[in-house]
Design an enzyme around this catalytic site. Sequence first.
Site, PDB file in Angstrom:
ATOM      1  N   LYS A  44       0.931  -1.262  -0.034  1.00 19.76           N
ATOM      2  CA  LYS A  44      -0.072   0.070   0.095  1.00 19.76           C
ATOM      3  C   LYS A  44       1.017   1.120  -0.205  1.00 19.76           C
ATOM      4  O   LYS A  44       0.684   2.178  -0.993  1.00 19.76           O
ATOM      5  CB  LYS A  44      -0.879   0.126   1.253  1.00 19.76           C
ATOM      6  CG  LYS A  44      -1.578   1.304   1.679  1.00 19.76           C
ATOM      7  CD  LYS A  44      -2.538   1.753   0.863  1.00 19.76           C
ATOM      8  CE  LYS A  44      -2.824   3.144   0.869  1.00 19.76           C
ATOM      9  NZ  LYS A  44      -4.229   3.475   0.502  1.00 19.76           N
TER      10      LYS A  44
ATOM     11  N   CYS B 166      -2.748  11.219   1.806  1.00 21.05           N
ATOM     12  CA  CYS B 166      -2.111   9.879   1.459  1.00 21.05           C
ATOM     13  C   CYS B 166      -0.648  10.031   0.873  1.00 21.05           C
ATOM     14  O   CYS B 166       0.352   9.766   1.431  1.00 21.05           O
ATOM     15  CB  CYS B 166      -2.879   9.170   0.595  1.00 21.05           C
ATOM     16  SG  CYS B 166      -4.739   8.836   1.203  1.00 21.05           S
TER      17      CYS B 166
HETATM   18  N1  SAJ Z   1      -1.619  15.101  -8.492  1.00 21.22           N
HETATM   19  C1  SAJ Z   1      -0.795  15.823  -9.140  1.00 21.22           C
HETATM   20  N2  SAJ Z   1      -0.530  15.195 -10.457  1.00 21.22           N
HETATM   21  C2  SAJ Z   1      -0.904  13.780 -10.912  1.00 21.22           C
HETATM   22  C3  SAJ Z   1      -2.153  13.354 -10.054  1.00 21.22           C
HETATM   23  C4  SAJ Z   1      -2.318  13.825  -8.663  1.00 21.22           C
HETATM   24  O1  SAJ Z   1      -0.324  16.800  -8.903  1.00 21.22           O
HETATM   25  O2  SAJ Z   1      -1.018  13.786 -12.018  1.00 21.22           O
HETATM   26  C5  SAJ Z   1      -1.949  15.521  -7.015  1.00 21.22           C
HETATM   27  C6  SAJ Z   1      -3.595  16.056  -6.764  1.00 21.22           C
HETATM   28  O3  SAJ Z   1      -3.814  17.254  -7.186  1.00 21.22           O
HETATM   29  C7  SAJ Z   1      -3.443  15.750  -5.127  1.00 21.22           C
HETATM   30  C8  SAJ Z   1      -2.413  14.648  -5.072  1.00 21.22           C
HETATM   31  O4  SAJ Z   1      -1.537  14.429  -6.079  1.00 21.22           O
HETATM   32  O5  SAJ Z   1      -2.991  17.061  -4.737  1.00 21.22           O
HETATM   33  C9  SAJ Z   1      -3.190  13.425  -4.517  1.00 21.22           C
HETATM   34  O6  SAJ Z   1      -3.952  13.076  -5.528  1.00 21.22           O
HETATM   35  P1  SAJ Z   1      -4.641  11.534  -6.002  1.00 21.22           P
HETATM   36  O7  SAJ Z   1      -5.561  11.647  -6.945  1.00 21.22           O
HETATM   37  O8  SAJ Z   1      -3.017  11.217  -6.760  1.00 21.22           O
HETATM   38  O9  SAJ Z   1      -4.592  10.554  -4.824  1.00 21.22           O
HETATM   39  P2  SAJ Z   1      -5.329  10.710  -3.627  1.00 21.22           P
HETATM   40  O10 SAJ Z   1      -4.621  11.111  -2.368  1.00 21.22           O
HETATM   41  O11 SAJ Z   1      -6.762  11.321  -3.575  1.00 21.22           O
HETATM   42  O12 SAJ Z   1      -5.606   9.222  -3.219  1.00 21.22           O
HETATM   43  C10 SAJ Z   1      -4.635   8.089  -3.309  1.00 21.22           C
HETATM   44  C11 SAJ Z   1      -4.812   7.125  -4.316  1.00 21.22           C
HETATM   45  N3  SAJ Z   1      -3.602   6.378  -4.440  1.00 21.22           N
HETATM   46  C12 SAJ Z   1      -3.193   5.918  -5.723  1.00 21.22           C
HETATM   47  O13 SAJ Z   1      -3.768   6.059  -6.762  1.00 21.22           O
HETATM   48  C13 SAJ Z   1      -1.968   5.093  -5.810  1.00 21.22           C
HETATM   49  C14 SAJ Z   1      -6.035   6.406  -3.727  1.00 21.22           C
HETATM   50  O14 SAJ Z   1      -6.175   4.986  -4.600  1.00 21.22           O
HETATM   51  C15 SAJ Z   1      -5.746   5.869  -2.174  1.00 21.22           C
HETATM   52  O15 SAJ Z   1      -6.854   5.004  -1.914  1.00 21.22           O
HETATM   53  C16 SAJ Z   1      -5.513   6.791  -1.299  1.00 21.22           C
HETATM   54  O16 SAJ Z   1      -4.293   7.696  -2.103  1.00 21.22           O
HETATM   55  C17 SAJ Z   1      -5.195   6.695   0.038  1.00 21.22           C
HETATM   56  O17 SAJ Z   1      -6.158   6.338   0.761  1.00 21.22           O
HETATM   57  O18 SAJ Z   1      -4.133   6.048   0.127  1.00 21.22           O
END
Ligand code: SAJ
Length: 429
Positions: free
Chosen positions: A205, A259
């Site tokens: 994870k 996360c």
């Molecule tokens: N972000 C970027 N660039 C991107 C993608 C995201 O800057 O290309 C930023 C977003 O704007 C945000 C942050 O990253 O600030 C996190 O967003 P996210 O959509 O990547 O993830 P979370 O934190 O909403 O959810 C993640 C997910 N993990 C993965 O995709 C591996 C989700 O599946 C998990 O369940 C969650 O963490 C968790 O609870 O751990």
Amino acid sequence: MSTVCVHGLGYIGLPTAAMLANYDHEVYGYDADPKVTAQLADGDVHIDEPGLRAFVTQARESGQLEIVDEVVPAAYHVICVPTPFDEEQKEADVSYIESSGKGIVPVLQEGDTVILESTVPPGTTENTLQPILEESGLNAGSDFALAHCPETVLPGDIIAELQENNRIIGGINGDSTQAATQLYKSFVEGEIRSTNDVTTAEFVKLIQNTYRDTNIALANEIAKLAADYDINSREAINLANEHPRVDILRPGPGVGGHCLPIDPWFLGANSNQLDLIKTARQVNDGMVDYIKQRLINELGDLRGKKIAILGVAYKGDVGDTRMSPGLSLAQSLQQEEETAAIATDGGCDKPEEVAIHDPHVDDDVLNLLDLEDATGSADAVVIATDHTEYENLPVALIADWMSGNTIVDTKGILSRESWEAKGFSVQSI
Ligand code: SAJ
């Protein structure tokens, strides 16, 4: 169908409890915070997540989900409590897991299964939760089953992902893995992969979120390089991703939520091997300063200026502000006074006003303004979250309302041509 007691009714526990109930399990939802249980018992839902209110209402009305004030005996105990992060020490606080374990001890019976879903440093299930549960006099692995099944849902799409995502289940032994798998098989449509090493499941994870954080750090560094070469980072990344083995994520104002900015540190709980991972964290956290610098490059001294920040949720179309880059930017701009106190020339980059707008965030402490008040007389506007609403902002009105013409698009969602046609200087990340 089984009896299930879900411990912790937050972003993960509440939809999980409703999902299990909607699949005919007899579910008891428990939260240590009486305000949460009172609100839910009244039919209110305290979490902003698309479709969740109707989903929970359906579960409650079917009679399969009962909100309880104390832990009840159940064949399955599913722990979905937070693991708060100490930002100074870069450490996880596992006290909610400890108290959940202590709450289960008096009701734990032979044949039960305890599943930890919360994200934790490797080793937590075996070294922290197991000894607490064994205070019941029962042995983990033989008298009761114990497993970790990390949650993987993406805020904004939780209900669909709970059902569709692949899951990883790690039991402390084969029987534990099997017992936990039985429960998830009843509602998960994705693949269920298992390991009989519980610590591996915890580790997997963490490396999933670390992969994403590190990949975004690369995208952010590419964006800074692209700006120096005067090229469009997103066009370059899209073209690079045409290669079948390249998949670079998107740059932005940094990484927020509960996360990605946190989980990589959990890997360092019992290891000092965080090199690339630590640097990636610094790159992502450093984006706030980089955006500030871009503002200074455009506006010169920020003194006397008004900056409007659109989007203080940590990502698009959610209302969650935890570790949000937009909020960090606002706070960082507002705190420049401290820097001024130590600056030898008495200079100060603190703007006169930092206004914030976010149609998804409901917060009494933040002084959230409507779009006209936030952008009115602003010298610069920073788009810090990719909310759908921001893709179609009223360009002509904003041009009238603002006194300056700088717009910083950290999420690459604006149509550069339409904004430039109205006289804006568009700064893209
Ligand atoms: N972000 C970027 N660039 C991107 C993608 C995201 O800057 O290309 C930023 C977003 O704007 C945000 C942050 O990253 O600030 C996190 O967003 P996210 O959509 O990547 O993830 P979370 O934190 O909403 O959810 C993640 C997910 N993990 C993965 O995709 C591996 C989700 O599946 C998990 O369940 C969650 O963490 C968790 O609870 O751990």
